[in-house]
Write a protein that holds these residues in place. Sequence first.
Motif, PDB file in Angstrom:
ATOM      1  N   GLY A   1       0.988  -0.902  -0.046  1.00  0.00           N
ATOM      2  CA  GLY A   1      -0.367   0.248  -0.194  1.00  0.00           C
ATOM      3  C   GLY A   1       0.839   1.250  -0.560  1.00  0.00           C
TER       4      GLY A   1
ATOM      5  N   VAL B   1      -2.672  -5.771   1.896  1.00  0.00           N
ATOM      6  CA  VAL B   1      -2.719  -4.951   2.123  1.00  0.00           C
ATOM      7  C   VAL B   1      -3.381  -3.907   3.421  1.00  0.00           C
ATOM      8  CG1 VAL B   1      -3.761  -2.886  -0.454  1.00  0.00           C
ATOM      9  CG2 VAL B   1      -3.377  -5.230  -0.942  1.00  0.00           C
TER      10      VAL B   1
ATOM     11  N   PRO C   1      -4.989  -0.874   4.872  1.00  0.00           N
ATOM     12  CA  PRO C   1      -5.788   0.332   4.441  1.00  0.00           C
ATOM     13  C   PRO C   1      -5.480   1.339   4.423  1.00  0.00           C
ATOM     14  CG  PRO C   1      -6.409  -0.426   6.967  1.00  0.00           C
ATOM     15  CD  PRO C   1      -5.020  -1.420   5.779  1.00  0.00           C
TER      16      PRO C   1
ATOM     17  N   ARG D   1      -3.952   3.457   2.912  1.00  0.00           N
ATOM     18  CA  ARG D   1      -2.335   3.655   2.339  1.00  0.00           C
ATOM     19  C   ARG D   1      -2.862   4.343   1.113  1.00  0.00           C
ATOM     20  NH1 ARG D   1      -2.881   2.290   7.325  1.00  0.00           N
ATOM     21  NH2 ARG D   1      -0.764   1.591   8.360  1.00  0.00           N
TER      22      ARG D   1
ATOM     23  N   SER E   1      -3.261   1.787  -1.737  1.00  0.00           N
ATOM     24  CA  SER E   1      -4.179   0.461  -1.550  1.00  0.00           C
ATOM     25  C   SER E   1      -5.303   0.259  -2.036  1.00  0.00           C
ATOM     26  CB  SER E   1      -4.625   0.979  -0.140  1.00  0.00           C
ATOM     27  OG  SER E   1      -4.197   1.364   1.133  1.00  0.00           O
TER      28      SER E   1
ATOM     29  N   SER F   1      -4.931  -2.645  -5.357  1.00  0.00           N
ATOM     30  CA  SER F   1      -5.635  -3.804  -4.979  1.00  0.00           C
ATOM     31  C   SER F   1      -6.862  -4.159  -6.377  1.00  0.00           C
ATOM     32  CB  SER F   1      -6.936  -3.403  -3.707  1.00  0.00           C
ATOM     33  OG  SER F   1      -6.318  -3.605  -2.761  1.00  0.00           O
TER      34      SER F   1
ATOM     35  N   LEU G   1     -11.170  -1.782   0.142  1.00  0.00           N
ATOM     36  CA  LEU G   1     -10.350  -2.965  -0.977  1.00  0.00           C
ATOM     37  C   LEU G   1     -11.656  -3.640  -1.754  1.00  0.00           C
ATOM     38  CD1 LEU G   1      -7.477  -3.602   1.745  1.00  0.00           C
ATOM     39  CD2 LEU G   1      -7.335  -1.855  -0.074  1.00  0.00           C
TER      40      LEU G   1
END
Length: 338
Positions: free
Chosen positions: A99, A119, A121, A123, A126, A130, A181
């Motif tokens: 991320g 990953v 969250p 960031r 992110s 995804s 995500l």
Amino acid sequence: MPNGRIPVREKRKPVPRARRSPRPAARSLRRPTGAGLFAWFATACLIAALAVAVHKTEGAYRNQKTGALRSASLRFFRAASHPDVRQDRMAAIIIDDLGHDLEMAEKFLALKLPLTYSVLPYRHYSEALSKKICERGGEVLLHVPLEPRDYPEVNPGAGCLLTSMGREAIQSEINDQIDSLPCCAGVSSYMGSSFTESVAPMTWMLAVIRERGLFFVDSLTTPESVAGRVATARRLPWAQRSHFLDEQRTVDYVVRQLCALADSALQNGWALGIGHPFEETLQALPRGMAALAEKGIRLVPVSELTLQERLPQRESSVLSAGKGDGSDHPAAPKRQPS
């Protein structure tokens, strides 16, 4: 008599001794000696031993043949039911802490291996990362930040779930992170040596994961984690890390850990390794894949491990883990397990 003489009996001439037919002499019965008795007994024992050996050999052959037939039948039955039974030894590798850096993640995706990507969250990259992983057929996990033992000195960053939070707060936050995500298939723990030891917060979080139809991966940063016990009680699919791959950031070390991962999968039928977006890990993975292939281990997404009942290797996992929780940034020079 006519001549008036009385006949005189003729005397027989004696037969010479040499011409007499000898009488058969009576056979004398010999008494058996001690040596003879021993020889007879030894011969009898040898014959008996040979008979027993032949009987056992025939029995062993019959048992071996029967066992081989049963084994062949079992393999045929399983093969008919499960096409991939010949590859039932599996290993999964998760790349954690993604991320922050899109370029390094792209390099791992370019390997075209069935890795699982965890990953963080909220960031910078992110959501975009995804989506990219999903487009390439990869598997995405939410790497949920959980309270470490040394919090707040060690802070997992945005989205951290704390043991002091109530049920509604924990469940609302984990729902928001899952929604952030795209294509999220499961949830893994980031840090969390304090949170994963707490039954109530773990129960509240795992309830949401189950309701969302996901699975959970325990990174096992503490031997006292209750994640597996709570997940099992709630009938939630879950897996547990068996190896950290890159606690030492050298290519040789990562290759040795990948070989250990293969050995563990060969012995136990499964293994789960966690690596991080390091250049050394990237370079070591192709060499590690050769070790897996040589031992007949199939590399799979972690979701395949959660579909089967597997006994966690708690003792060996703890031995391979570092102590405590580390920094959440993948570029940290000395990083302990997340």
